[in-house]
Design an enzyme around this catalytic site. Structure first.
Site, PDB file in Angstrom:
ATOM      1  N   LYS A 135      35.157  82.973  25.025  1.00 56.75           N
ATOM      2  CA  LYS A 135      34.959  81.581  24.604  1.00 56.75           C
ATOM      3  C   LYS A 135      34.655  80.756  25.852  1.00 56.75           C
ATOM      4  O   LYS A 135      35.532  80.467  26.660  1.00 56.75           O
ATOM      5  CB  LYS A 135      36.228  81.062  23.913  1.00 56.75           C
ATOM      6  CG  LYS A 135      36.125  79.646  23.354  1.00 56.75           C
ATOM      7  CD  LYS A 135      35.417  79.635  22.020  1.00 56.75           C
ATOM      8  CE  LYS A 135      35.465  78.251  21.378  1.00 56.75           C
ATOM      9  NZ  LYS A 135      36.789  77.903  20.846  1.00 56.75           N
TER      10      LYS A 135
ATOM     11  N   ASN B 126      32.272  74.047  13.381  1.00 56.89           N
ATOM     12  CA  ASN B 126      33.380  73.389  14.064  1.00 56.89           C
ATOM     13  C   ASN B 126      33.642  72.047  13.393  1.00 56.89           C
ATOM     14  O   ASN B 126      32.750  71.194  13.317  1.00 56.89           O
ATOM     15  CB  ASN B 126      33.045  73.195  15.545  1.00 56.89           C
ATOM     16  CG  ASN B 126      34.279  72.863  16.367  1.00 56.89           C
ATOM     17  OD1 ASN B 126      35.186  72.180  15.894  1.00 56.89           O
ATOM     18  ND2 ASN B 126      34.323  73.339  17.597  1.00 56.89           N
TER      19      ASN B 126
ATOM     20  N   LYS C 125      44.305  80.037  24.483  1.00 60.53           N
ATOM     21  CA  LYS C 125      43.875  78.992  25.415  1.00 60.53           C
ATOM     22  C   LYS C 125      45.075  78.195  25.885  1.00 60.53           C
ATOM     23  O   LYS C 125      45.990  77.895  25.113  1.00 60.53           O
ATOM     24  CB  LYS C 125      42.816  78.071  24.800  1.00 60.53           C
ATOM     25  CG  LYS C 125      43.254  77.215  23.629  1.00 60.53           C
ATOM     26  CD  LYS C 125      42.106  76.315  23.202  1.00 60.53           C
ATOM     27  CE  LYS C 125      42.448  75.507  21.961  1.00 60.53           C
ATOM     28  NZ  LYS C 125      41.327  74.644  21.542  1.00 60.53           N
TER      29      LYS C 125
ATOM     30  N   GLU D  88      42.913  82.476  18.780  1.00 61.36           N
ATOM     31  CA  GLU D  88      42.485  82.012  20.100  1.00 61.36           C
ATOM     32  C   GLU D  88      43.631  81.965  21.108  1.00 61.36           C
ATOM     33  O   GLU D  88      44.761  81.603  20.770  1.00 61.36           O
ATOM     34  CB  GLU D  88      41.850  80.627  19.973  1.00 61.36           C
ATOM     35  CG  GLU D  88      41.109  80.197  21.221  1.00 61.36           C
ATOM     36  CD  GLU D  88      40.003  79.220  20.892  1.00 61.36           C
ATOM     37  OE1 GLU D  88      38.860  79.676  20.668  1.00 61.36           O
ATOM     38  OE2 GLU D  88      40.274  78.001  20.841  1.00 61.36           O
TER      39      GLU D  88
ATOM     40  N   GLU E  13      27.906  78.469  17.102  1.00 59.88           N
ATOM     41  CA  GLU E  13      28.741  77.365  16.619  1.00 59.88           C
ATOM     42  C   GLU E  13      27.914  76.112  16.392  1.00 59.88           C
ATOM     43  O   GLU E  13      27.118  75.724  17.244  1.00 59.88           O
ATOM     44  CB  GLU E  13      29.833  77.083  17.647  1.00 59.88           C
ATOM     45  CG  GLU E  13      30.728  75.899  17.302  1.00 59.88           C
ATOM     46  CD  GLU E  13      31.786  75.667  18.367  1.00 59.88           C
ATOM     47  OE1 GLU E  13      32.674  76.514  18.497  1.00 59.88           O
ATOM     48  OE2 GLU E  13      31.697  74.648  19.074  1.00 59.88           O
TER      49      GLU E  13
ATOM     50  N   GLU F 115      36.153  76.464  11.987  1.00 56.45           N
ATOM     51  CA  GLU F 115      36.813  76.307  13.277  1.00 56.45           C
ATOM     52  C   GLU F 115      37.412  74.904  13.401  1.00 56.45           C
ATOM     53  O   GLU F 115      36.774  73.922  13.027  1.00 56.45           O
ATOM     54  CB  GLU F 115      35.799  76.495  14.419  1.00 56.45           C
ATOM     55  CG  GLU F 115      35.028  77.790  14.392  1.00 56.45           C
ATOM     56  CD  GLU F 115      33.969  77.840  15.483  1.00 56.45           C
ATOM     57  OE1 GLU F 115      33.125  78.750  15.416  1.00 56.45           O
ATOM     58  OE2 GLU F 115      33.967  76.971  16.381  1.00 56.45           O
ATOM     59  N   SER F 116      38.617  74.832  13.933  1.00 54.25           N
ATOM     60  CA  SER F 116      39.321  73.571  14.220  1.00 54.25           C
ATOM     61  C   SER F 116      39.911  72.958  12.953  1.00 54.25           C
ATOM     62  O   SER F 116      39.270  72.913  11.909  1.00 54.25           O
ATOM     63  CB  SER F 116      38.426  72.535  14.910  1.00 54.25           C
ATOM     64  OG  SER F 116      37.936  73.016  16.135  1.00 54.25           O
TER      65      SER F 116
END
Length: 268
Positions: free
Chosen positions: A126, A196, A66, A64, A175, A226-227
């Protein structure tokens, strides 16, 4: 929805109204369809790129890009999306995920365009997609896939947005955060299911979220965790449970070289 998600969705609705006054829905659609005829901007297979990595015994990493997040603030002061895209590709990312939300993540559409132009791997837009306008916009920008967040969409909306994406050749990552959302997501056609690990209400992260939902995910789906993936131990835990696709942002964004951080995290 959590308070922050409510705010983001409300902001998105206003943004779509404002953006559609600058570029109409019809024009966004024409731009999107035009990109499908442009050899430089034709869709790169997002799901296929992940599956190819996994088939070779590697992790399918969605790396990612960001700059900031609502919960952590600025993640990376020196922010050059093209350079980040290149180092991610060099060190083995299957795909990119690029934040384009302006208000809450300090993203920009131009970040997606410059990053995609700098590499040859597929790119996920995203953002918080709630309207077909954004799907056409994503393809017009050059995106290869979009994100649908089950927490802010009902099943009818998700099906409509997915159908719009598939008509354009875009892949879809859906998601979820819990079992009811996962049940809804499994009604879609996409094979790409993201779990997530971040609680949207408390912002707490636990990898147990992925592990607790594993048994609900059919074998023909591609599960993305995710995360919260921060160490080799985290990666090994997931892969020991046959979770081989990862979406990782913050861990890489805080590193001096995000691509080298990616390589280090997934070296055995």
């Amino acid at each position: 929805m959590s308070d922050i998600l409510d705010k983001i969705v409300a902001t998105k609705k206003l943004e779509i109204i404002a953006d559609s006054k600058k570029i109409s829905l019809a024009n966004q659609r024409r731009l999107a369809e035009g990109n499908n005829q442009d050899s430089a901007l034709q869709v790169r297979g997002f799901i296929n790129a992940i599956e190819q990595k996994i088939a070779l015994g590697n992790a399918g990493v969605i790396a990612e890009i960001k700059k900031a997040s609502p919960s952590k603030g600025i993640l990376r002061e020196t922010f050059f999306p093209a350079e980040i895209a290149q180092t991610y590709e060099k060190y083995g990312a299957a795909c990119l995920s690029i934040l384009t939300d302006r208000e809450y993540f300090q993203g920009a559409n131009t970040y997606l365009q410059t990053a995609r132009a700098a590499c040859d791997i597929p790119v996920l837009r995203k953002d918080f997609t709630i309207d077909p306008y954004q799907v056409y916009e994503a393809r017009a920008l050059g995106a290869d896939a979009i994100l649908l967040i089950a927490a802010c969409l009902d099943l009818h909306q998700m099906r409509d947005l997915e159908a719009c994406a598939l008509d354009l050749g875009l892949d879809v990552l859906v998601e979820v955060h819990n079992a009811p959302e996962l049940e809804k997501a499994l009604e879609l056609k996409t094979v790409l299911i993201g779990i997530n690990n971040r609680n949207l209400k408390t912002f707490e992260v636990t990898l147990q979220t992925t592990l607790s939902l594993l048994s609900m995910v059919p074998k023909d789906k591609v599960l993305v965790t995710e995360s919260g993936i921060m160490t080799q131990t985290d990666v090994q835990l997931m892969r020991s449970h046959a979770v081989n696709a990862f979406l990782i942002g913050e861990t890489f964004m805080r590193a001096p070289d995000p691509g080298i951080a990616l390589k280090a995290l997934f070296s055995s």
